[in-house]
Scaffold this active site. Structure first.
Site, PDB file in Angstrom:
ATOM      1  CB  CYS A  50      -0.855   0.064   1.265  1.00 52.38           C
ATOM      2  SG  CYS A  50      -2.008  -1.309   1.443  1.00 52.38           S
ATOM      3  N   GLY A  82      -0.591   0.558  -5.004  1.00 52.55           N
ATOM      4  CA  GLY A  82      -1.878  -0.075  -4.760  1.00 52.55           C
ATOM      5  C   GLY A  82      -2.942   0.501  -5.652  1.00 52.55           C
ATOM      6  CG  ASN A 108       3.040   0.169   3.035  1.00 51.50           C
ATOM      7  OD1 ASN A 108       4.143   0.571   2.731  1.00 51.50           O
ATOM      8  ND2 ASN A 108       2.585  -0.978   2.574  1.00 51.50           N
ATOM      9  N   GLY A 109       1.706  -2.222   5.180  1.00 46.63           N
ATOM     10  CA  GLY A 109       2.426  -3.317   5.822  1.00 46.63           C
ATOM     11  C   GLY A 109       1.476  -4.438   6.151  1.00 46.63           C
ATOM     12  CB  CYS A 122      11.075  -4.662   2.236  1.00 47.26           C
ATOM     13  SG  CYS A 122      10.531  -5.534   0.776  1.00 47.26           S
ATOM     14  CE1 TYR A 144       6.801  -5.651 -10.047  1.00 48.10           C
ATOM     15  CE2 TYR A 144       5.939  -5.535  -7.810  1.00 48.10           C
ATOM     16  CZ  TYR A 144       5.728  -5.557  -9.172  1.00 48.10           C
ATOM     17  OH  TYR A 144       4.459  -5.483  -9.661  1.00 48.10           O
ATOM     18  CB  SER A 149       9.635  -3.445 -12.175  1.00 54.37           C
ATOM     19  OG  SER A 149       9.231  -4.633 -12.823  1.00 54.37           O
ATOM     20  CG  ASP A 209      11.004  -9.750 -15.263  1.00 54.07           C
ATOM     21  OD1 ASP A 209      10.931  -8.585 -14.794  1.00 54.07           O
ATOM     22  OD2 ASP A 209      10.006 -10.447 -15.485  1.00 54.07           O
ATOM     23  CG  ASP A 210      11.291  -7.165 -11.336  1.00 57.32           C
ATOM     24  OD1 ASP A 210      10.690  -7.727 -10.414  1.00 57.32           O
ATOM     25  OD2 ASP A 210      10.723  -6.778 -12.387  1.00 57.32           O
ATOM     26  CB  CYS A 239       6.620 -11.528   1.407  1.00 60.91           C
ATOM     27  SG  CYS A 239       6.704  -9.966   2.321  1.00 60.91           S
ATOM     28  CB  CYS A 274      13.460  -7.824   5.487  1.00 60.29           C
ATOM     29  SG  CYS A 274      12.456  -9.334   5.409  1.00 60.29           S
ATOM     30  CB  CYS A 331      10.858 -13.113  -0.446  1.00 55.24           C
ATOM     31  SG  CYS A 331      11.829 -11.696  -0.972  1.00 55.24           S
TER      32      CYS A 331
HETATM   33  P1  5GP Z   1       5.442 -14.462 -12.176  1.00 55.44           P
HETATM   34  O1  5GP Z   1       4.662 -14.758 -13.389  1.00 55.44           O
HETATM   35  O2  5GP Z   1       6.780 -15.127 -12.121  1.00 55.44           O
HETATM   36  O3  5GP Z   1       4.623 -14.721 -10.948  1.00 55.44           O
HETATM   37  O4  5GP Z   1       5.651 -12.902 -12.178  1.00 55.44           O
HETATM   38  C1  5GP Z   1       6.894 -12.285 -12.180  1.00 55.44           C
HETATM   39  C2  5GP Z   1       6.685 -10.856 -12.620  1.00 55.44           C
HETATM   40  O5  5GP Z   1       5.820 -10.195 -11.706  1.00 55.44           O
HETATM   41  C3  5GP Z   1       7.962 -10.057 -12.698  1.00 55.44           C
HETATM   42  O6  5GP Z   1       7.985  -9.446 -13.963  1.00 55.44           O
HETATM   43  C4  5GP Z   1       7.845  -9.003 -11.617  1.00 55.44           C
HETATM   44  O7  5GP Z   1       8.199  -7.727 -12.121  1.00 55.44           O
HETATM   45  C5  5GP Z   1       6.402  -9.015 -11.217  1.00 55.44           C
HETATM   46  N1  5GP Z   1       6.204  -9.031  -9.749  1.00 55.44           N
HETATM   47  C6  5GP Z   1       7.081  -9.337  -8.781  1.00 55.44           C
HETATM   48  N2  5GP Z   1       6.515  -9.218  -7.564  1.00 55.44           N
HETATM   49  C7  5GP Z   1       5.257  -8.823  -7.756  1.00 55.44           C
HETATM   50  C8  5GP Z   1       4.183  -8.492  -6.870  1.00 55.44           C
HETATM   51  O8  5GP Z   1       4.296  -8.543  -5.643  1.00 55.44           O
HETATM   52  N3  5GP Z   1       3.001  -8.094  -7.470  1.00 55.44           N
HETATM   53  C9  5GP Z   1       2.872  -8.016  -8.813  1.00 55.44           C
HETATM   54  N4  5GP Z   1       1.688  -7.622  -9.323  1.00 55.44           N
HETATM   55  N5  5GP Z   1       3.849  -8.317  -9.670  1.00 55.44           N
HETATM   56  C10 5GP Z   1       5.033  -8.705  -9.151  1.00 55.44           C
HETATM   57 MG    MG Z   2       7.621  -7.230 -14.223  1.00 53.40          MG
END
Ligand code: 5GP
Ligand code: MG
Length: 464
Positions: A2, A28, A102-103, A236, A242, A283, A345-346, A382, A442, A445
């Site tokens: 959030c 959010g 937030n949290g 975090c 991300y 991201s 990718d991140d 997480c 932290c 994950c």
């Molecule tokens: P996957 O399909 O592996 O679950 O999704 C990975 C992708 O989701 C990555 O491109 C990353 O940028 C994005 N992502 C990572 N963490 C989160 C999250 O907490 N929420 C959302 N909506 N996307 C995330």
């Molecule tokens: Mg992504």
């Protein structure tokens, strides 16, 4: 996840909060809300959806007063319903109190059962309401004292704002898991989840709220108190990887710069011969730039994201998906055709996104697709508010890197090492860490080791 924002002593409090929430929208998209206080008379408006959908001009005008707090919500604990939208508002013997969080509280379930057995009636399913009940029951007329005492009972991550009749209170959990910064705008103080909101409204960044610190803003200015005497910083890392906006600074580190550095380190750890480097927007662009720079391979926009797709958009059916309906993301054919592509990718969470992108790049003519991830494998859930779900859903919790490579159909796959990630923070912190004693992160994950106890009873509800 959030976003929260608060402002005290500004005649445009609600309007500025609205712009700040706009800047925090990425944190959010499920609901948004603002509560303002006009000398103890509270006004609120909240709704489901994006900030732009929830607020119209006349609603902002009706939010009178020189103090306000706002919230954008990404539901982690509690369903996505209007009742759970924040800020929450309640009246108790100490007066009016609004609250934005937030949290994620990791003992909310336990506390709630306890409170319900004693007769408390809950109106939401959000973990945040537990904090409200504890405050109401603390029994002090002074809101500060009540907040302080109830925070002693809650565990988990919280960057929380309270708006009382005559003050704004900002607190950050003893580990400083979620970010929270303090700024100034002419004669008013502002508090925000991310510093990008300060830039948006023309405020100046003053400092981060410290782990375990409570800041009280009132007529007399600003005061600081400790809610926890032994704070251990564990901010975090996923905020940097991300979640946060690249133009925000957290604990003195710019998010884009950290991501770029992670990409550089990744290039050192996992080099590959290729023709172009591309990032998955938005991201991972910073990490892709870093990788390309370090590897000396041209960085290209090989993938384009449609900016107008919100979280509420109707997902294409399986049939449409198979016919190649690419609403969210598209490959740039002329950039990738005939090329050996490094796709950055991140993170990989469940493993669906990467698989889709790899096949998209191949369909657009890429001859090889090498996937590089600018963080370590996400192997553990997480409990502090990042929506990475239960362990079973995390692909890296049960599959080896080679199995994941096969699953996503890449030619090669490599992740950044945990050491590489933490070194990046250490290197960049250097001088800063000594001054602010900030050096803890932290990374639960990635490692499964968490900075707080997690109550067994709560585990299940947090792993929805
Ligand atoms: P996957 O399909 O592996 O679950 O999704 C990975 C992708 O989701 C990555 O491109 C990353 O940028 C994005 N992502 C990572 N963490 C989160 C999250 O907490 N929420 C959302 N909506 N996307 C995330
Ligand atoms: Mg992504």
């Amino acid at each position: 996840m959030c976003g929260v924002f608060g402002i005290y002593n500004n005649s445009k409090a609600a309007q500025l909060t609205y712009y700040a929430l706009y800047a925090l929208q990425h944190r959010g998209q499920e609901s948004a809300g603002i509560i303002s206080s006009n000398e103890g008379k509270f006004h609120h408006h909240k709704g489901l959806g994006l900030v732009a959908d929830v607020f119209k001009e006349e609603q902002i005008a009706s939010l009178e007063g020189k103090a306000a707090i706002g919230h954008v919500r990404y539901s982690t604990t509690g369903a996505n319903s209007l009742q759970n939208a924040q800020p929450l508002f309640f009246k108790y013997q100490g007066g009016n109190l609004a609250l934005a969080h937030n949290g994620n509280l990791v003992n909310a379930h336990q506390l709630r059962s306890h409170l319900e057995r004693q007769g408390s009636i809950f109106q939401t399913t959000s973990d945040t309401e537990v904090a409200a009940h504890l405050i109401a029951r603390a029994g002090y007329e002074n809101s500060e004292q009540s907040v302080k005492e109830s925070l002693g009972m809650i565990k988990g991550s919280y960057a929380m704002l309270f708006l009382a009749d005559n003050k704004l209170i900002a607190v950050r959990d003893p580990n400083g898991i979620r970010p929270l910064s303090l700024g100034k705008l002419n004669g008013s103080f502002v508090v925000s989840s991310e510093t990008c909101a300060f830039d948006t409204i023309g405020a100046t960044f003053l400092r981060d709220v410290e782990p375990g610190e409570m800041i009280i803003i009132d007529q007399d200015g600003i005061r600081s108190e400790r809610v926890s005497s032994y704070p251990t910083q564990a901010t975090c890392v996923f905020e940097y990887i991300y979640f946060a906006r690249p133009d925000s600074d957290i604990e003195g580190l710019n998010v884009h710069t950290v991501r770029k550095q992670l990409g550089k380190r990744l290039a050192q750890e996992a080099p590959i011969e290729a023709d172009v480097v591309t990032g998955v927007p938005d991201s991972s662009i910073s990490a892709a730039i870093g990788y390309a720079e370090e590897a000396n391979i041209p960085y290209e926009l090989g993938l384009i994201k449609n900016r107008y797709i919100g979280r509420t958009f109707i997902q294409p059916s399986q049939e449409l998906r198979e016919r190649g309906v690419r609403l969210k993301l598209n490959a740039v054919r002329k950039v990738v055709a005939g090329k050996r592509v490094v796709m950055i990718d991140d993170s990989i969470v469940r493993g669906t996104t990467s698989g889709r992108i790899v096949s998209m790049l191949r369909e657009a003519g890429a001859t090889e697709v090498h996937v590089r991830i600018s963080s370590p494998p996400v192997t553990h859930p997480c409990y502090y508010g990042i929506d990475t779900s239960a362990k079973e859903e995390l692909i890296a919790s049960s599959k080896s890197i080679e199995e994941i490579r096969e699953h996503i159909g890449a030619d090669t796959l490599a992740y950044l090492s945990t050491e590489g990630m933490l070194d990046t923070f250490k290197d960049r912190l250097g001088a800063i860490s000594e001054a602010t004693q900030c050096c803890g992160y932290c990374e639960g994950c990635f490692s499964g080791s968490y900075p707080t106890e997690i109550i067994e009873q709560d585990k299940h509800s947090l792993e929805r």
